[in-house]
Design a protein around this motif. Structure first.
Motif, mmCIF file in Angstrom:
data_model
loop_
_atom_site.group_PDB
_atom_site.id
_atom_site.type_symbol
_atom_site.label_atom_id
_atom_site.label_comp_id
_atom_site.label_asym_id
_atom_site.label_seq_id
_atom_site.Cartn_x
_atom_site.Cartn_y
_atom_site.Cartn_z
ATOM 1 N N THR A 144 -11.615 29.600 7.680
ATOM 2 C CA THR A 144 -11.133 28.976 6.450
ATOM 3 C C THR A 144 -12.132 27.881 6.098
ATOM 4 O O THR A 144 -12.875 27.410 6.953
ATOM 5 C CB THR A 144 -9.727 28.363 6.605
ATOM 6 N N GLN A 145 -12.140 27.501 4.829
ATOM 7 C CA GLN A 145 -13.105 26.496 4.388
ATOM 8 C C GLN A 145 -12.426 25.343 3.676
ATOM 9 O O GLN A 145 -11.329 25.483 3.129
ATOM 10 C CB GLN A 145 -14.122 27.133 3.432
ATOM 11 N N MET A 146 -13.101 24.223 3.710
ATOM 12 C CA MET A 146 -12.639 23.033 2.986
ATOM 13 C C MET A 146 -13.903 22.342 2.493
ATOM 14 O O MET A 146 -14.912 22.344 3.173
ATOM 15 C CB MET A 146 -11.902 22.118 3.970
ATOM 16 N N TRP A 147 -13.848 21.810 1.280
ATOM 17 C CA TRP A 147 -15.022 21.027 0.855
ATOM 18 C C TRP A 147 -14.586 19.760 0.137
ATOM 19 O O TRP A 147 -13.459 19.665 -0.375
ATOM 20 C CB TRP A 147 -15.963 21.875 -0.003
ATOM 21 N N PHE A 148 -15.473 18.790 0.132
ATOM 22 C CA PHE A 148 -15.186 17.498 -0.507
ATOM 23 C C PHE A 148 -16.488 16.729 -0.613
ATOM 24 O O PHE A 148 -17.488 17.092 0.020
ATOM 25 C CB PHE A 148 -14.188 16.692 0.345
ATOM 26 N N THR A 149 -16.484 15.691 -1.415
ATOM 27 C CA THR A 149 -17.625 14.764 -1.468
ATOM 28 C C THR A 149 -17.112 13.382 -1.077
ATOM 29 O O THR A 149 -16.358 12.768 -1.833
ATOM 30 C CB THR A 149 -18.229 14.708 -2.888
ATOM 31 N N PRO A 150 -17.473 12.890 0.115
ATOM 32 C CA PRO A 150 -17.030 11.543 0.496
ATOM 33 C C PRO A 150 -17.685 10.520 -0.434
ATOM 34 O O PRO A 150 -18.840 10.702 -0.833
ATOM 35 C CB PRO A 150 -17.549 11.365 1.926
ATOM 36 N N THR A 151 -16.931 9.483 -0.794
ATOM 37 C CA THR A 151 -17.482 8.534 -1.755
ATOM 38 C C THR A 151 -17.730 7.143 -1.175
ATOM 39 O O THR A 151 -18.502 6.379 -1.743
ATOM 40 C CB THR A 151 -16.531 8.373 -2.954
ATOM 41 N N LYS A 152 -17.033 6.831 -0.055
ATOM 42 C CA LYS A 152 -17.072 5.436 0.390
ATOM 43 C C LYS A 152 -17.346 5.367 1.888
ATOM 44 O O LYS A 152 -16.563 5.895 2.671
ATOM 45 C CB LYS A 152 -15.693 4.812 0.110
ATOM 46 N N PRO A 153 -18.445 4.734 2.297
ATOM 47 C CA PRO A 153 -18.665 4.580 3.741
ATOM 48 C C PRO A 153 -17.479 3.876 4.392
ATOM 49 O O PRO A 153 -16.888 2.968 3.799
ATOM 50 C CB PRO A 153 -19.935 3.726 3.819
ATOM 51 N N GLY A 154 -17.128 4.308 5.592
ATOM 52 C CA GLY A 154 -15.999 3.713 6.287
ATOM 53 C C GLY A 154 -15.500 4.652 7.363
ATOM 54 O O GLY A 154 -16.055 5.731 7.569
ATOM 55 N N VAL A 155 -14.435 4.231 8.031
ATOM 56 C CA VAL A 155 -13.851 5.042 9.099
ATOM 57 C C VAL A 155 -12.441 5.439 8.686
ATOM 58 O O VAL A 155 -11.650 4.582 8.289
ATOM 59 C CB VAL A 155 -13.820 4.253 10.427
ATOM 60 N N TYR A 156 -12.157 6.714 8.716
ATOM 61 C CA TYR A 156 -10.866 7.211 8.228
ATOM 62 C C TYR A 156 -10.193 8.083 9.279
ATOM 63 O O TYR A 156 -10.856 8.677 10.129
ATOM 64 C CB TYR A 156 -11.082 8.017 6.945
ATOM 65 N N ASN A 157 -8.874 8.186 9.177
ATOM 66 C CA ASN A 157 -8.128 8.994 10.141
ATOM 67 C C ASN A 157 -8.354 10.480 9.925
ATOM 68 O O ASN A 157 -8.524 10.945 8.805
ATOM 69 C CB ASN A 157 -6.628 8.709 10.010
ATOM 70 N N LEU A 158 -8.277 11.190 11.036
ATOM 71 C CA LEU A 158 -8.347 12.640 11.021
ATOM 72 C C LEU A 158 -7.152 13.127 11.840
ATOM 73 O O LEU A 158 -6.916 12.629 12.945
ATOM 74 C CB LEU A 158 -9.661 13.072 11.682
ATOM 75 N N PHE A 159 -6.371 14.042 11.282
ATOM 76 C CA PHE A 159 -5.176 14.495 11.985
ATOM 77 C C PHE A 159 -5.123 16.013 12.088
ATOM 78 O O PHE A 159 -5.723 16.721 11.277
ATOM 79 C CB PHE A 159 -3.909 14.062 11.233
ATOM 80 N N LYS B 75 0.831 -1.196 0.000
ATOM 81 C CA LYS B 75 0.000 0.000 0.000
ATOM 82 C C LYS B 75 0.865 1.245 0.000
ATOM 83 O O LYS B 75 1.618 1.479 0.925
ATOM 84 C CB LYS B 75 -0.903 -0.024 1.238
ATOM 85 N N PHE B 76 0.773 2.016 -1.076
ATOM 86 C CA PHE B 76 1.567 3.233 -1.165
ATOM 87 C C PHE B 76 0.813 4.463 -0.671
ATOM 88 O O PHE B 76 1.406 5.499 -0.466
ATOM 89 C CB PHE B 76 1.981 3.477 -2.624
ATOM 90 N N ALA B 77 -0.503 4.360 -0.556
ATOM 91 C CA ALA B 77 -1.295 5.534 -0.216
ATOM 92 C C ALA B 77 -2.512 5.121 0.594
ATOM 93 O O ALA B 77 -2.924 3.967 0.538
ATOM 94 C CB ALA B 77 -1.742 6.240 -1.503
ATOM 95 N N PRO B 78 -3.086 6.067 1.359
ATOM 96 C CA PRO B 78 -4.310 5.742 2.108
ATOM 97 C C PRO B 78 -5.462 5.446 1.153
ATOM 98 O O PRO B 78 -5.341 5.668 -0.054
ATOM 99 C CB PRO B 78 -4.604 7.024 2.895
ATOM 100 N N ASP B 79 -6.582 4.968 1.712
ATOM 101 C CA ASP B 79 -7.778 4.727 0.905
ATOM 102 C C ASP B 79 -8.149 5.975 0.105
ATOM 103 O O ASP B 79 -7.829 7.083 0.499
ATOM 104 C CB ASP B 79 -8.971 4.428 1.834
ATOM 105 N N GLN B 80 -8.850 5.756 -0.985
ATOM 106 C CA GLN B 80 -9.406 6.892 -1.734
ATOM 107 C C GLN B 80 -10.878 6.994 -1.355
ATOM 108 O O GLN B 80 -11.666 6.162 -1.754
ATOM 109 C CB GLN B 80 -9.307 6.647 -3.231
ATOM 110 N N ALA B 81 -11.218 8.017 -0.590
ATOM 111 C CA ALA B 81 -12.590 8.064 -0.081
ATOM 112 C C ALA B 81 -13.309 9.377 -0.381
ATOM 113 O O ALA B 81 -14.345 9.668 0.187
ATOM 114 C CB ALA B 81 -12.601 7.798 1.426
ATOM 115 N N SER B 82 -12.728 10.188 -1.283
ATOM 116 C CA SER B 82 -13.462 11.378 -1.722
ATOM 117 C C SER B 82 -13.272 11.511 -3.222
ATOM 118 O O SER B 82 -12.394 10.875 -3.808
ATOM 119 C CB SER B 82 -12.945 12.646 -1.029
ATOM 120 N N THR B 83 -14.091 12.354 -3.854
ATOM 121 C CA THR B 83 -13.956 12.512 -5.305
ATOM 122 C C THR B 83 -12.596 13.120 -5.652
ATOM 123 O O THR B 83 -12.061 12.880 -6.726
ATOM 124 C CB THR B 83 -15.064 13.422 -5.857
ATOM 125 N N PHE B 84 -12.031 13.912 -4.727
ATOM 126 C CA PHE B 84 -10.734 14.520 -5.011
ATOM 127 C C PHE B 84 -9.602 13.508 -4.907
ATOM 128 O O PHE B 84 -8.550 13.682 -5.524
ATOM 129 C CB PHE B 84 -10.443 15.666 -4.047
#
Ligand code: CUA
Length: 344
Positions: free
Chosen positions: A162-177, A5-14
């Motif tokens: 400040t603002q941030m936006w995204f569209t989550p794509t995959k149900p699941g639990v992800y890290n927040l840092f 695994k080279f990268a975390p899950d892909q869980a948003s459209t970005f």
């Protein structure tokens, strides 16, 4: 099968778009490193001192070759630049129908509030497939909100939103840092983002989230209560009066100031109007409003916390004149005057 695994899950459209850009840049870099590296080794061996090779007729320039190795990488570089800029601009433009969630960073936790008043700490529940806009502010020092699986990161700063936006794509639990060193417990400042099916999220929200046994007041209700408790309505009623302008329908409208500058009544404007009302006085009014900035985050003493301010902003947003009322006239922006100014 075991997979590196080279990268975390892909869980948003970005996330997917970002990864394509990242791997394209990486592949190009590796390709040119190998080509240049092999040529360096080849020429170093072939023309090393003492090696008997034909050194007559050596070229000292070759116009076509030089143009080729300049222009092709230039086009590739500009292509990457254009691609990255497009993605960057896209990540700065939340759609109008985005779900609003508010985040406050403080040493050392993340505090989130959903518009129906549900609050959570170091957790963020989100519906999948829905664009979400986070409006964020810090109560003390600079923090940075980072969800690796979404490939999104934004500094959270004291004194401005400040603002941030995204569209989550995959149900699941992800890290927040938190990714900005913010003191001794910086490394513990984080938690989890829980992406749920939209119906599950609605149910979770309606039941008051994870910890709250009773249904909380919505942000609008909380804001309205503060508005009454602080007697804001005495000056800010349904109509403009001598003491103060009405706040009905002002959200996201352009407002003319005493000095004839024009400012957009967005979140930042409203926050400054509560904390630092002298900074900009509305045309036709005097400098009479007191500041509601607290002495410190520990000692509110008559002031409003950042969270109170967010609730009052939600309340002001909800104040709309009747649907049949004509749209307020929008004065044009004076040239050279930015619609909002960032307070220090
Ligand atoms: Cu907050 Cu690091």
């Amino acid at each position: 099968m075991w997979r590196l695994k080279f990268a975390p899950d892909q869980a948003s459209t970005f996330a997917e778009q970002y990864d394509w850009l990242f791997w394209a840049t990486t592949a190009l870099t590796i390709f040119f490193t190998i080509v240049v590296g092999l040529l360096v080794i080849f020429f170093a061996l072939r023309f090393r001192e003492g090696k008997k090779v034909d050194r007559s007729n050596a070229h000292d320039h070759h116009l076509m070759l030089e143009l080729t190795w300049s222009i092709i990488p230039l086009i590739m570089g500009l292509g990457i630049f254009g691609w990255a800029s497009y993605l960057f601009v896209e990540t700065r433009q939340p759609p109008k129908n985005a779900l609003d969630i508010y985040v406050i960073g403080k040493q050392w936790m993340w505090h989130a509030q959903h518009s129906n008043g549900v609050r959570e700490n170091n957790m963020l529940h989100l519906p999948s497939g829905t664009p979400v806009r986070l409006t964020m502010i810090s109560q003390d020092v600079i923090h940075s909100f980072f969800i690796p699986a979404f490939r999104m990161k934004q500094d959270v700063i004291p004194g401005r939103y400040t603002q941030m936006w995204f569209t989550p794509t995959k149900p699941g639990v992800y890290n927040l840092f938190c990714t900005e060193y913010c003191g001794t417990q910086h490394s513990e400042m984080g938690g989890y983002v829980v992406v749920m099916e939209p119906s599950e999220y609605q149910e979770w929200l309606a039941n008051g989230g994870d910890n709250v046994p009773v249904k909380p007041m919505t942000m609008v209700q909380k804001g309205e209560k503060i508005f009454k408790d602080k007697a804001c309505f005495k000056c800010h009623g349904d109509q403009d009066i001598h003491e103060g302008p009405s706040l009905v329908g002002i959200y996201n409208q352009r407002r003319v100031m005493k000095d004839n500058s024009v400012r957009l009544a967005d979140d930042e404007y409203l926050r400054q109007a509560m904390y630092d009302p002298y900074a900009h006085i509305l045309k036709g009014y005097e400098n009479t409003m007191p500041s509601y900035k607290p002495k410190s985050t520990d000692d509110l003493e008559g002031g409003l916390s950042e969270e109170d301010v967010l609730n009052v902003i939600e309340y002001i947003k909800s104040l709309r004149s009747s649907p049949t009322a004509p749209a307020p006239a929008i004065p044009p922006l004076a040239t050279g005057v930015p619609p909002t100014e960032v307070p220090n």
